[in-house]
Design a protein around this motif. Structure first.
Motif, PDB file in Angstrom:
ATOM      1  N   SER A  23       0.999  -1.436  -0.226  1.00 45.01           N
ATOM      2  CA  SER A  23       0.058  -0.071  -0.115  1.00 45.01           C
ATOM      3  C   SER A  23       0.865   1.393   0.029  1.00 45.01           C
ATOM      4  N   ARG A  24       0.328   2.296  -0.338  1.00 40.97           N
ATOM      5  CA  ARG A  24       1.111   3.722  -0.461  1.00 40.97           C
ATOM      6  C   ARG A  24       1.724   3.975   0.860  1.00 40.97           C
ATOM      7  N   ARG A  48     -15.235  -7.511  -0.697  1.00 44.66           N
ATOM      8  CA  ARG A  48     -15.404  -6.030  -0.682  1.00 44.66           C
ATOM      9  C   ARG A  48     -13.937  -5.410  -0.651  1.00 44.66           C
ATOM     10  N   GLU A  49     -13.037  -5.851   0.354  1.00 44.98           N
ATOM     11  CA  GLU A  49     -11.763  -5.649   0.326  1.00 44.98           C
ATOM     12  C   GLU A  49     -10.876  -5.826  -0.880  1.00 44.98           C
ATOM     13  N   ARG A  51     -12.356  -6.565  -3.768  1.00 44.97           N
ATOM     14  CA  ARG A  51     -12.504  -5.610  -4.914  1.00 44.97           C
ATOM     15  C   ARG A  51     -11.892  -4.251  -4.808  1.00 44.97           C
ATOM     16  N   GLU A  52     -11.848  -3.820  -3.833  1.00 46.41           N
ATOM     17  CA  GLU A  52     -11.373  -2.483  -3.511  1.00 46.41           C
ATOM     18  C   GLU A  52      -9.838  -2.341  -3.827  1.00 46.41           C
ATOM     19  N   GLU A  53      -8.941  -3.136  -3.258  1.00 42.14           N
ATOM     20  CA  GLU A  53      -7.399  -3.384  -3.637  1.00 42.14           C
ATOM     21  C   GLU A  53      -7.075  -3.673  -4.914  1.00 42.14           C
ATOM     22  N   ALA A  55      -9.414  -5.047  -7.622  1.00 42.38           N
ATOM     23  CA  ALA A  55     -10.470  -4.931  -8.650  1.00 42.38           C
ATOM     24  C   ALA A  55     -10.784  -6.046  -9.345  1.00 42.38           C
ATOM     25  N   ALA A  98      -5.417  -1.221  -7.030  1.00 42.55           N
ATOM     26  CA  ALA A  98      -6.461  -0.333  -6.897  1.00 42.55           C
ATOM     27  C   ALA A  98      -6.539   0.365  -5.634  1.00 42.55           C
ATOM     28  N   GLY A  99      -7.273   1.320  -5.370  1.00 43.09           N
ATOM     29  CA  GLY A  99      -7.361   1.893  -4.174  1.00 43.09           C
ATOM     30  C   GLY A  99      -6.142   2.446  -3.543  1.00 43.09           C
ATOM     31  N   GLU A 100      -5.834   1.982  -2.332  1.00 44.42           N
ATOM     32  CA  GLU A 100      -4.670   2.373  -1.456  1.00 44.42           C
ATOM     33  C   GLU A 100      -3.164   1.597  -2.020  1.00 44.42           C
ATOM     34  N   ASP A 102      -0.768   0.178  -4.285  1.00 42.99           N
ATOM     35  CA  ASP A 102       0.289   0.973  -5.308  1.00 42.99           C
ATOM     36  C   ASP A 102       1.170  -0.296  -6.250  1.00 42.99           C
TER      37      ASP A 102
END
Length: 134
Positions: A23-24, A48-49, A51-53, A55, A98-100, A102
């Motif tokens: 993560s960033r 959910r996590e 999918r957010e991280e 895709a 995706a999301g946070e 990198d």
């Protein structure tokens, strides 16, 4: 007294290596996953996590618990330990940060030093469950 950071994590292996994300702003790699939202069960939180991280969507028919890890916390000053419930499942779609997140990488035993403590324990759990067989 510190309480454990309670999270869910997805263990996904390919060709003898385990998927990990950075993560960033983080220096080590973690498993995709995270904290449950109020009222969420393990499946809902993990899907959910992920999918957010990454895709992608996890396949509920293949969702399987692998075990629970307790390890020293890294980069979480409010928590001394992480309690990580680990699951595996097939996914649909192409993995992409995706999301946070990198970066994503597949890491094996030769890259153990790149993993946060709980993710390192998850690598051993994946091995014990036969997921790292190439």
């Amino acid at each position: 007294m510190n309480v454990d950071l309670d999270v869910v994590a997805w263990i996904h292996a390919d060709e003898g290596r385990m998927l990990a994300v950075r993560s960033r702003g983080r220096d080590l790699y973690y498993l995709p996953g995270g904290k449950r939202e109020p009222g969420e069960d393990d499946w809902s939180a993990l899907s959910r996590e992920v999918r957010e991280e990454l895709a992608v969507d996890l396949d509920p028919a293949t969702f399987r618990p692998l075990g629970v890890i307790r390890a020293a916390s890294h980069d979480q000053p409010d928590f001394a330990y992480v309690r990580m419930a680990c699951f595996t499942a097939a996914h649909r779609g192409d993995l992409a940060p995706a999301g946070e997140v990198d970066e994503l990488r597949y890491l094996g035993h030769g890259q153990r030093h790149l993993l946060a403590p709980a993710s390192l324990a998850a690598l051993d759990l994946a091995d014990e469950n036969g997921l790292l067989l190439a």
